[in-house]
Design a protein around this motif. Structure first.
Motif, PDB file in Angstrom:
ATOM      1  N   ARG A   1       0.842  -1.184   0.000  1.00  0.00           N
ATOM      2  CA  ARG A   1       0.000   0.000   0.000  1.00  0.00           C
ATOM      3  C   ARG A   1       0.889   1.252   0.000  1.00  0.00           C
ATOM      4  O   ARG A   1       2.076   1.176   0.319  1.00  0.00           O
ATOM      5  CB  ARG A   1      -0.920   0.026   1.233  1.00  0.00           C
ATOM      6  CG  ARG A   1      -1.902  -1.135   1.299  1.00  0.00           C
ATOM      7  CD  ARG A   1      -2.969  -1.037   0.234  1.00  0.00           C
ATOM      8  NE  ARG A   1      -3.996  -2.076   0.378  1.00  0.00           N
ATOM      9  CZ  ARG A   1      -3.940  -3.255  -0.236  1.00  0.00           C
ATOM     10  NH1 ARG A   1      -2.908  -3.554  -1.012  1.00  0.00           N
ATOM     11  NH2 ARG A   1      -4.908  -4.140  -0.075  1.00  0.00           N
ATOM     12  N   GLU A   2       0.280   2.383  -0.330  1.00  0.00           N
ATOM     13  CA  GLU A   2       1.010   3.647  -0.322  1.00  0.00           C
ATOM     14  C   GLU A   2       0.189   4.695   0.412  1.00  0.00           C
ATOM     15  O   GLU A   2      -1.033   4.767   0.223  1.00  0.00           O
ATOM     16  CB  GLU A   2       1.327   4.092  -1.753  1.00  0.00           C
ATOM     17  CG  GLU A   2       2.153   3.057  -2.490  1.00  0.00           C
ATOM     18  CD  GLU A   2       2.591   3.514  -3.872  1.00  0.00           C
ATOM     19  OE1 GLU A   2       2.533   4.742  -4.132  1.00  0.00           O
ATOM     20  OE2 GLU A   2       3.010   2.654  -4.678  1.00  0.00           O
TER      21      GLU A   2
ATOM     22  N   ASN B   1      -3.930   1.363  -2.769  1.00  0.00           N
ATOM     23  CA  ASN B   1      -3.266   0.279  -3.490  1.00  0.00           C
ATOM     24  C   ASN B   1      -3.017   0.769  -4.909  1.00  0.00           C
ATOM     25  O   ASN B   1      -3.958   0.982  -5.671  1.00  0.00           O
ATOM     26  CB  ASN B   1      -4.141  -0.980  -3.510  1.00  0.00           C
ATOM     27  CG  ASN B   1      -3.501  -2.091  -4.327  1.00  0.00           C
ATOM     28  OD1 ASN B   1      -2.284  -2.130  -4.499  1.00  0.00           O
ATOM     29  ND2 ASN B   1      -4.320  -2.999  -4.825  1.00  0.00           N
ATOM     30  N   ILE B   2      -1.757   0.969  -5.266  1.00  0.00           N
ATOM     31  CA  ILE B   2      -1.376   1.392  -6.613  1.00  0.00           C
ATOM     32  C   ILE B   2      -0.932   0.135  -7.351  1.00  0.00           C
ATOM     33  O   ILE B   2       0.161  -0.384  -7.101  1.00  0.00           O
ATOM     34  CB  ILE B   2      -0.265   2.452  -6.595  1.00  0.00           C
ATOM     35  CG1 ILE B   2      -0.617   3.584  -5.617  1.00  0.00           C
ATOM     36  CG2 ILE B   2      -0.004   2.987  -7.995  1.00  0.00           C
ATOM     37  CD1 ILE B   2      -1.872   4.349  -5.963  1.00  0.00           C
ATOM     38  N   ALA B   3      -1.778  -0.361  -8.248  1.00  0.00           N
ATOM     39  CA  ALA B   3      -1.588  -1.688  -8.845  1.00  0.00           C
ATOM     40  C   ALA B   3      -0.216  -1.873  -9.482  1.00  0.00           C
ATOM     41  O   ALA B   3       0.461  -2.886  -9.247  1.00  0.00           O
ATOM     42  CB  ALA B   3      -2.690  -1.955  -9.871  1.00  0.00           C
TER      43      ALA B   3
ATOM     44  N   ALA C   1       6.700  -4.159  -6.597  1.00  0.00           N
ATOM     45  CA  ALA C   1       7.126  -4.515  -5.239  1.00  0.00           C
ATOM     46  C   ALA C   1       7.135  -6.026  -5.042  1.00  0.00           C
ATOM     47  O   ALA C   1       7.980  -6.562  -4.314  1.00  0.00           O
ATOM     48  CB  ALA C   1       6.223  -3.837  -4.215  1.00  0.00           C
ATOM     49  N   ARG C   2       6.190  -6.732  -5.661  1.00  0.00           N
ATOM     50  CA  ARG C   2       6.178  -8.191  -5.539  1.00  0.00           C
ATOM     51  C   ARG C   2       7.477  -8.781  -6.076  1.00  0.00           C
ATOM     52  O   ARG C   2       8.039  -9.716  -5.500  1.00  0.00           O
ATOM     53  CB  ARG C   2       4.962  -8.782  -6.273  1.00  0.00           C
ATOM     54  CG  ARG C   2       3.645  -8.475  -5.595  1.00  0.00           C
ATOM     55  CD  ARG C   2       2.558  -9.458  -5.996  1.00  0.00           C
ATOM     56  NE  ARG C   2       2.212  -9.393  -7.396  1.00  0.00           N
ATOM     57  CZ  ARG C   2       1.269  -8.598  -7.911  1.00  0.00           C
ATOM     58  NH1 ARG C   2       0.596  -7.772  -7.113  1.00  0.00           N
ATOM     59  NH2 ARG C   2       0.986  -8.619  -9.189  1.00  0.00           N
ATOM     60  N   GLY C   3       7.946  -8.242  -7.193  1.00  0.00           N
ATOM     61  CA  GLY C   3       9.222  -8.692  -7.735  1.00  0.00           C
ATOM     62  C   GLY C   3      10.381  -8.391  -6.800  1.00  0.00           C
ATOM     63  O   GLY C   3      11.287  -9.205  -6.624  1.00  0.00           O
TER      64      GLY C   3
ATOM     65  N   PHE D   1       1.385  -6.584   5.482  1.00  0.00           N
ATOM     66  CA  PHE D   1       1.219  -5.357   4.724  1.00  0.00           C
ATOM     67  C   PHE D   1       2.496  -4.520   4.797  1.00  0.00           C
ATOM     68  O   PHE D   1       3.062  -4.325   5.875  1.00  0.00           O
ATOM     69  CB  PHE D   1       0.052  -4.524   5.273  1.00  0.00           C
ATOM     70  CG  PHE D   1      -1.297  -4.979   4.809  1.00  0.00           C
ATOM     71  CD1 PHE D   1      -1.923  -4.365   3.729  1.00  0.00           C
ATOM     72  CD2 PHE D   1      -1.955  -6.029   5.443  1.00  0.00           C
ATOM     73  CE1 PHE D   1      -3.181  -4.784   3.294  1.00  0.00           C
ATOM     74  CE2 PHE D   1      -3.198  -6.458   5.008  1.00  0.00           C
ATOM     75  CZ  PHE D   1      -3.813  -5.825   3.940  1.00  0.00           C
ATOM     76  N   PHE D   2       2.918  -4.023   3.637  1.00  0.00           N
ATOM     77  CA  PHE D   2       4.052  -3.104   3.563  1.00  0.00           C
ATOM     78  C   PHE D   2       3.534  -1.800   2.980  1.00  0.00           C
ATOM     79  O   PHE D   2       2.863  -1.779   1.949  1.00  0.00           O
ATOM     80  CB  PHE D   2       5.150  -3.685   2.672  1.00  0.00           C
ATOM     81  CG  PHE D   2       5.814  -4.904   3.278  1.00  0.00           C
ATOM     82  CD1 PHE D   2       6.963  -4.788   4.019  1.00  0.00           C
ATOM     83  CD2 PHE D   2       5.244  -6.164   3.103  1.00  0.00           C
ATOM     84  CE1 PHE D   2       7.575  -5.910   4.594  1.00  0.00           C
ATOM     85  CE2 PHE D   2       5.834  -7.293   3.668  1.00  0.00           C
ATOM     86  CZ  PHE D   2       6.997  -7.164   4.407  1.00  0.00           C
ATOM     87  N   VAL D   3       3.838  -0.697   3.669  1.00  0.00           N
ATOM     88  CA  VAL D   3       3.295   0.604   3.277  1.00  0.00           C
ATOM     89  C   VAL D   3       4.433   1.553   2.956  1.00  0.00           C
ATOM     90  O   VAL D   3       5.422   1.651   3.688  1.00  0.00           O
ATOM     91  CB  VAL D   3       2.409   1.192   4.402  1.00  0.00           C
ATOM     92  CG1 VAL D   3       1.885   2.571   4.001  1.00  0.00           C
ATOM     93  CG2 VAL D   3       1.243   0.252   4.712  1.00  0.00           C
TER      94      VAL D   3
END
Length: 244
Positions: free
Chosen positions: A180-181, A189-191, A197-199, A237-239
Protein backbone atom coordinates in the motif's frame (compact mmCIF):
# COMPACT_ATOMS: atom_id res chain seq x y z
CA UNK A 1 8.24 -12.45 -22.38
CA UNK A 2 11.83 -12.12 -23.58
CA UNK A 3 13.38 -14.80 -25.75
CA UNK A 4 15.93 -12.55 -27.47
CA UNK A 5 18.89 -14.51 -26.10
CA UNK A 6 19.59 -17.67 -24.13
CA UNK A 7 22.52 -17.80 -21.70
CA UNK A 8 24.10 -21.25 -22.08
CA UNK A 9 26.12 -20.72 -18.89
CA UNK A 10 23.02 -20.89 -16.71
CA UNK A 11 21.85 -24.39 -15.93
CA UNK A 12 18.26 -25.41 -16.55
CA UNK A 13 15.75 -28.08 -15.63
CA UNK A 14 13.15 -29.85 -17.71
CA UNK A 15 9.58 -28.82 -17.07
CA UNK A 16 7.25 -31.36 -15.51
CA UNK A 17 4.52 -31.24 -18.13
CA UNK A 18 0.91 -31.73 -17.13
CA UNK A 19 -1.61 -33.37 -19.44
CA UNK A 20 -3.66 -30.18 -19.13
CA UNK A 21 -0.94 -28.20 -20.94
CA UNK A 22 -1.04 -30.54 -23.93
CA UNK A 23 -4.83 -30.32 -24.08
CA UNK A 24 -4.73 -26.51 -23.87
CA UNK A 25 -2.18 -26.33 -26.69
CA UNK A 26 -4.30 -28.60 -28.87
CA UNK A 27 -7.32 -26.36 -28.34
CA UNK A 28 -5.36 -23.14 -28.83
CA UNK A 29 -4.02 -24.40 -32.17
CA UNK A 30 -7.61 -24.64 -33.45
CA UNK A 31 -8.44 -21.01 -32.66
CA UNK A 32 -8.31 -18.34 -35.37
CA UNK A 33 -6.65 -14.95 -34.93
CA UNK A 34 -10.10 -13.37 -34.60
CA UNK A 35 -11.09 -15.84 -31.87
CA UNK A 36 -7.84 -15.33 -29.97
CA UNK A 37 -8.32 -11.56 -30.13
CA UNK A 38 -11.81 -11.88 -28.68
CA UNK A 39 -10.96 -14.39 -25.94
CA UNK A 40 -7.75 -12.67 -24.84
CA UNK A 41 -9.00 -9.09 -25.39
CA UNK A 42 -5.85 -8.12 -27.27
CA UNK A 43 -4.91 -6.11 -30.36
CA UNK A 44 -4.71 -7.45 -33.92
CA UNK A 45 -0.92 -7.39 -33.67
CA UNK A 46 -0.84 -9.45 -30.48
CA UNK A 47 -3.46 -11.83 -31.86
CA UNK A 48 -1.25 -12.42 -34.89
CA UNK A 49 1.82 -12.96 -32.67
CA UNK A 50 0.11 -15.48 -30.43
CA UNK A 51 -1.62 -17.29 -33.28
CA UNK A 52 1.81 -17.92 -34.82
CA UNK A 53 3.26 -18.91 -31.44
CA UNK A 54 0.73 -21.67 -30.98
CA UNK A 55 0.90 -22.90 -34.57
CA UNK A 56 4.69 -23.25 -34.33
CA UNK A 57 4.90 -23.93 -30.61
CA UNK A 58 7.06 -27.08 -30.66
CA UNK A 59 9.75 -25.33 -32.73
CA UNK A 60 9.95 -22.17 -30.59
CA UNK A 61 13.14 -21.55 -28.58
CA UNK A 62 13.06 -22.54 -24.89
CA UNK A 63 14.45 -20.53 -21.99
CA UNK A 64 14.59 -20.68 -18.19
CA UNK A 65 11.30 -19.30 -16.87
CA UNK A 66 12.80 -16.74 -14.50
CA UNK A 67 14.75 -15.26 -17.43
CA UNK A 68 11.94 -15.57 -19.97
CA UNK A 69 9.26 -13.65 -18.05
CA UNK A 70 9.87 -9.93 -18.38
CA UNK A 71 6.82 -8.05 -17.09
CA UNK A 72 6.57 -5.54 -14.25
CA UNK A 73 7.03 -8.19 -11.54
CA UNK A 74 9.95 -9.98 -13.17
CA UNK A 75 11.81 -6.85 -14.27
CA UNK A 76 12.16 -6.05 -10.56
CA UNK A 77 13.87 -9.36 -9.85
CA UNK A 78 17.51 -8.61 -10.58
CA UNK A 79 18.09 -12.09 -11.96
CA UNK A 80 21.04 -11.08 -14.14
CA UNK A 81 23.12 -10.64 -10.99
CA UNK A 82 22.06 -13.92 -9.36
CA UNK A 83 24.88 -16.27 -8.48
CA UNK A 84 24.47 -20.01 -9.11
CA UNK A 85 23.82 -20.40 -5.38
CA UNK A 86 20.98 -17.88 -5.48
CA UNK A 87 19.53 -19.56 -8.57
CA UNK A 88 19.60 -22.91 -6.78
CA UNK A 89 17.86 -21.40 -3.75
CA UNK A 90 15.20 -19.89 -6.00
CA UNK A 91 14.72 -23.28 -7.68
CA UNK A 92 13.95 -24.84 -4.28
CA UNK A 93 11.87 -21.99 -2.87
CA UNK A 94 10.03 -20.20 -5.71
CA UNK A 95 7.15 -21.45 -7.82
CA UNK A 96 5.54 -19.61 -10.73
CA UNK A 97 1.82 -20.05 -11.36
CA UNK A 98 0.97 -20.19 -15.08
CA UNK A 99 -2.32 -20.37 -16.93
CA UNK A 100 -0.66 -22.53 -19.60
CA UNK A 101 1.93 -24.62 -17.74
CA UNK A 102 0.30 -24.85 -14.31
CA UNK A 103 3.24 -24.67 -11.91
CA UNK A 104 6.80 -23.84 -12.95
CA UNK A 105 10.16 -23.86 -11.19
CA UNK A 106 12.38 -20.84 -12.01
CA UNK A 107 14.91 -22.84 -14.03
CA UNK A 108 12.40 -24.91 -15.95
CA UNK A 109 12.68 -24.22 -19.67
CA UNK A 110 9.50 -22.83 -21.21
CA UNK A 111 8.38 -21.51 -24.59
CA UNK A 112 6.65 -18.22 -25.34
CA UNK A 113 2.88 -18.12 -24.86
CA UNK A 114 0.07 -15.84 -23.74
CA UNK A 115 -2.70 -17.28 -21.61
CA UNK A 116 -3.90 -15.29 -18.62
CA UNK A 117 -5.48 -17.19 -15.75
CA UNK A 118 -8.82 -15.38 -16.12
CA UNK A 119 -9.37 -16.71 -19.66
CA UNK A 120 -12.05 -19.31 -20.39
CA UNK A 121 -11.66 -21.90 -23.14
CA UNK A 122 -14.73 -23.74 -24.42
CA UNK A 123 -13.34 -27.29 -24.43
CA UNK A 124 -10.82 -27.46 -21.59
CA UNK A 125 -11.55 -24.53 -19.28
CA UNK A 126 -15.20 -23.46 -19.63
CA UNK A 127 -15.24 -22.23 -16.01
CA UNK A 128 -11.83 -20.57 -16.24
CA UNK A 129 -8.22 -21.68 -16.17
CA UNK A 130 -8.01 -21.19 -12.40
CA UNK A 131 -10.68 -23.86 -11.92
CA UNK A 132 -8.88 -26.17 -14.34
CA UNK A 133 -5.59 -25.89 -12.45
CA UNK A 134 -6.65 -25.61 -8.80
CA UNK A 135 -6.30 -29.22 -7.71
CA UNK A 136 -3.15 -29.95 -9.74
CA UNK A 137 -1.32 -26.82 -8.60
CA UNK A 138 -2.29 -27.16 -4.95
CA UNK A 139 -1.35 -30.83 -4.73
CA UNK A 140 2.00 -30.07 -6.37
CA UNK A 141 2.67 -27.26 -3.88
CA UNK A 142 1.78 -29.56 -0.98
CA UNK A 143 4.16 -32.19 -2.31
CA UNK A 144 7.02 -29.74 -2.88
CA UNK A 145 6.66 -28.27 0.61
CA UNK A 146 6.99 -31.69 2.26
CA UNK A 147 10.75 -31.44 1.77
CA UNK A 148 10.97 -28.08 3.58
CA UNK A 149 11.73 -27.66 7.25
CA UNK A 150 9.60 -24.50 7.43
CA UNK A 151 6.33 -25.25 5.71
CA UNK A 152 4.72 -21.98 4.62
CA UNK A 153 3.44 -20.66 1.31
CA UNK A 154 4.29 -17.00 0.79
CA UNK A 155 1.77 -15.64 -1.70
CA UNK A 156 3.22 -12.95 -3.97
CA UNK A 157 0.84 -13.65 -6.85
CA UNK A 158 -1.92 -11.34 -8.01
CA UNK A 159 -5.48 -12.26 -7.01
CA UNK A 160 -6.06 -13.59 -10.53
CA UNK A 161 -3.26 -16.14 -10.22
CA UNK A 162 -3.64 -16.86 -6.51
CA UNK A 163 -7.18 -18.03 -7.34
CA UNK A 164 -5.55 -21.13 -8.88
CA UNK A 165 -4.65 -22.30 -5.37
CA UNK A 166 -7.32 -24.22 -3.47
CA UNK A 167 -7.11 -22.88 0.09
CA UNK A 168 -9.13 -25.83 1.45
CA UNK A 169 -6.79 -28.36 -0.16
CA UNK A 170 -3.59 -26.52 0.81
CA UNK A 171 -1.91 -28.31 3.74
CA UNK A 172 0.30 -25.42 4.96
CA UNK A 173 -0.37 -21.86 6.17
CA UNK A 174 -0.45 -19.26 3.39
CA UNK A 175 0.82 -15.75 4.07
CA UNK A 176 -0.39 -13.10 1.64
CA UNK A 177 1.87 -10.13 0.96
CA UNK A 178 0.19 -6.76 0.30
CA UNK A 179 1.56 -3.36 -0.70
CA UNK A 180 0.00 0.00 0.00
CA UNK A 181 1.01 3.65 -0.32
CA UNK A 182 0.18 6.50 2.02
CA UNK A 183 -0.77 9.47 -0.14
CA UNK A 184 -2.51 12.66 0.97
CA UNK A 185 -3.60 11.07 4.22
CA UNK A 186 -5.10 8.00 2.53
CA UNK A 187 -3.71 4.47 2.22
CA UNK A 188 -4.03 3.33 -1.40
CA UNK A 189 -3.27 0.28 -3.49
CA UNK A 190 -1.38 1.39 -6.61
CA UNK A 191 -1.59 -1.69 -8.84
CA UNK A 192 1.50 -1.05 -10.97
CA UNK A 193 3.70 -0.27 -7.97
CA UNK A 194 2.38 -3.35 -6.16
CA UNK A 195 3.43 -5.50 -9.12
CA UNK A 196 6.93 -4.05 -9.00
CA UNK A 197 7.13 -4.51 -5.24
CA UNK A 198 6.18 -8.19 -5.54
CA UNK A 199 9.22 -8.69 -7.73
CA UNK A 200 11.40 -6.84 -5.23
CA UNK A 201 10.28 -9.15 -2.43
CA UNK A 202 11.04 -12.26 -4.49
CA UNK A 203 14.50 -10.82 -5.11
CA UNK A 204 14.90 -10.03 -1.40
CA UNK A 205 13.89 -13.52 -0.30
CA UNK A 206 16.12 -15.51 -2.64
CA UNK A 207 19.11 -13.17 -2.44
CA UNK A 208 19.09 -13.42 1.36
CA UNK A 209 18.20 -17.12 1.55
CA UNK A 210 15.15 -16.41 3.71
CA UNK A 211 13.25 -19.47 4.87
CA UNK A 212 11.29 -18.09 7.84
CA UNK A 213 8.27 -15.81 7.21
CA UNK A 214 9.22 -13.50 10.08
CA UNK A 215 12.38 -12.48 8.23
CA UNK A 216 10.38 -11.05 5.34
CA UNK A 217 9.14 -8.27 7.62
CA UNK A 218 12.59 -6.65 7.33
CA UNK A 219 12.02 -5.89 3.65
CA UNK A 220 12.35 -2.14 3.15
CA UNK A 221 13.27 -1.59 -0.50
CA UNK A 222 11.87 1.44 -2.31
CA UNK A 223 10.81 3.02 1.03
CA UNK A 224 8.35 0.25 1.93
CA UNK A 225 8.04 -0.63 5.61
CA UNK A 226 6.24 -3.47 7.33
CA UNK A 227 3.02 -2.20 8.89
CA UNK A 228 2.20 -4.00 12.12
CA UNK A 229 -1.20 -2.35 12.55
CA UNK A 230 -2.58 -3.56 9.21
CA UNK A 231 -0.93 -6.98 9.33
CA UNK A 232 -1.87 -10.28 10.95
CA UNK A 233 -0.43 -13.80 10.87
CA UNK A 234 -1.91 -14.48 7.42
CA UNK A 235 -1.43 -11.07 5.81
CA UNK A 236 1.73 -8.97 5.78
CA UNK A 237 1.22 -5.36 4.72
CA UNK A 238 4.05 -3.10 3.56
CA UNK A 239 3.29 0.60 3.28
CA UNK A 240 5.22 3.32 1.45
CA UNK A 241 4.88 6.74 3.07
CA UNK A 242 5.46 9.60 0.62
CA UNK A 243 5.28 12.10 3.44
CA UNK A 244 8.31 10.76 5.28
Amino acid sequence: MNFDSVDSNIFFTELEEFDETKKLLTELKTLSKVKLKKIMKISDKLAELNFLRYQKFESLPAKQAILAYDGDVYSNIDKKTFSHEVLRFSQDHVRIVSGFYGLIRPLDKIRAYRLEMSIKLAKNAPKGLDRLWQEKITRKLNNDLKTHENKYLINLASNEYASAIDRKLLEVPMINIHFREFRDGVIKNIALNSKRARGMVVDYIVRNNLDVPEEIKNFNNSCYEFNLKLSNESNYFFVKNYGS
